[in-house]
Design a protein around this motif. Structure first.
Motif, PDB file in Angstrom:
ATOM      1  N   ARG A  62      15.382  -1.480 -32.412  1.00 43.35           N
ATOM      2  CA  ARG A  62      14.685  -2.242 -33.444  1.00 43.35           C
ATOM      3  C   ARG A  62      14.553  -3.693 -33.002  1.00 43.35           C
ATOM      4  N   VAL A  63      13.407  -4.282 -33.329  1.00 46.94           N
ATOM      5  CA  VAL A  63      13.156  -5.703 -33.086  1.00 46.94           C
ATOM      6  C   VAL A  63      12.718  -6.298 -34.416  1.00 46.94           C
ATOM      7  N   ALA A  64      13.222  -7.483 -34.733  1.00 48.20           N
ATOM      8  CA  ALA A  64      12.837  -8.156 -35.987  1.00 48.20           C
ATOM      9  C   ALA A  64      11.321  -8.198 -36.096  1.00 48.20           C
ATOM     10  N   ASP A  65      10.823  -7.855 -37.277  1.00 46.59           N
ATOM     11  CA  ASP A  65       9.378  -7.749 -37.501  1.00 46.59           C
ATOM     12  C   ASP A  65       8.609  -8.989 -37.054  1.00 46.59           C
ATOM     13  N   ASP A  66       9.110 -10.159 -37.383  1.00 41.86           N
ATOM     14  CA  ASP A  66       8.384 -11.398 -37.078  1.00 41.86           C
ATOM     15  C   ASP A  66       8.477 -11.807 -35.604  1.00 41.86           C
ATOM     16  N   LEU A  67       9.244 -11.051 -34.806  1.00 39.83           N
ATOM     17  CA  LEU A  67       9.407 -11.399 -33.393  1.00 39.83           C
ATOM     18  C   LEU A  67       8.860 -10.330 -32.449  1.00 39.83           C
ATOM     19  N   ARG A  68       8.176  -9.341 -32.995  1.00 36.80           N
ATOM     20  CA  ARG A  68       7.613  -8.281 -32.149  1.00 36.80           C
ATOM     21  C   ARG A  68       6.485  -8.829 -31.288  1.00 36.80           C
ATOM     22  N   ARG A  69       6.248  -8.117 -30.179  1.00 40.30           N
ATOM     23  CA  ARG A  69       5.166  -8.434 -29.235  1.00 40.30           C
ATOM     24  C   ARG A  69       5.412  -9.759 -28.514  1.00 40.30           C
ATOM     25  N   GLN A  70       6.698 -10.122 -28.357  1.00 35.52           N
ATOM     26  CA  GLN A  70       7.045 -11.342 -27.635  1.00 35.52           C
ATOM     27  C   GLN A  70       7.913 -11.054 -26.413  1.00 35.52           C
ATOM     28  N   GLY A  71       8.094  -9.773 -26.081  1.00 37.97           N
ATOM     29  CA  GLY A  71       8.878  -9.398 -24.909  1.00 37.97           C
ATOM     30  C   GLY A  71      10.364  -9.221 -25.164  1.00 37.97           C
ATOM     31  N   ILE A  72      10.799  -9.408 -26.400  1.00 35.32           N
ATOM     32  CA  ILE A  72      12.220  -9.289 -26.720  1.00 35.32           C
ATOM     33  C   ILE A  72      12.694  -7.847 -26.535  1.00 35.32           C
ATOM     34  N   GLY A  73      11.919  -6.905 -27.046  1.00 34.39           N
ATOM     35  CA  GLY A  73      12.279  -5.493 -26.881  1.00 34.39           C
ATOM     36  C   GLY A  73      12.306  -5.096 -25.418  1.00 34.39           C
ATOM     37  N   ALA A  74      11.336  -5.576 -24.647  1.00 37.18           N
ATOM     38  CA  ALA A  74      11.289  -5.257 -23.221  1.00 37.18           C
ATOM     39  C   ALA A  74      12.504  -5.821 -22.495  1.00 37.18           C
ATOM     40  N   GLN A  75      12.920  -7.027 -22.862  1.00 34.15           N
ATOM     41  CA  GLN A  75      14.096  -7.619 -22.226  1.00 34.15           C
ATOM     42  C   GLN A  75      15.358  -6.836 -22.588  1.00 34.15           C
ATOM     43  N   LEU A  76      15.475  -6.429 -23.841  1.00 32.17           N
ATOM     44  CA  LEU A  76      16.635  -5.635 -24.247  1.00 32.17           C
ATOM     45  C   LEU A  76      16.614  -4.272 -23.555  1.00 32.17           C
ATOM     46  N   LEU A  77      15.442  -3.694 -23.399  1.00 33.66           N
ATOM     47  CA  LEU A  77      15.318  -2.415 -22.722  1.00 33.66           C
ATOM     48  C   LEU A  77      15.717  -2.536 -21.251  1.00 33.66           C
TER      49      LEU A  77
END
Length: 107
Positions: A62-77
């Motif tokens: 899960r990524v905070a809704d307001d922070l999606r599409r900023q590469g955060i999920g990719a970095q965590l992955l």
């Protein structure tokens, strides 16, 4: 600045609060590994690596809704990929996320 790390036992109440925003209910098992991404001391993304019947599963990304599409999920992955290393790992992604998880070889 974004940091990624393994959640500690002290982080669990904050992880539960974070997941509750998504109505994601989970039961912590002793062998679960929870990875988190933080910005300014706040959890902004999380995922769980869970072993079930000898199979490693990635759950609860899960990524905070307001922070999606900023590469955060990719970095965590990518951080998760280091933890997974050479192990075989699976997840059950939504159709539009298949390519996202495939970037680290998760089917």
């Amino acid at each position: 600045m974004l940091t990624t790390r393994v959640a500690s036992l002290n982080d669990l109440p904050y992880v539960r609060d974070f997941y509750s925003r998504f109505d994601y209910a989970w039961r912590l098992q002793a062998e679960d590994v929870i990875l988190i991404a933080e910005q300014e001391g706040e959890i902004c993304a999380a995922l769980r690596l869970v072993e079930e019947q000898g199979v490693l599963l990635l759950r609860g990304m899960r990524v905070a809704d307001d922070l999606r599409r900023q590469g955060i999920g990719a970095q965590l992955l990518q951080y998760a990929a280091q933890m997974i290393s050479e192990r075989e790992c699976y997840c059950i992604p939504l159709r539009h996320l298949i390519g996202f998880y495939a970037q680290i070889g998760i089917v």
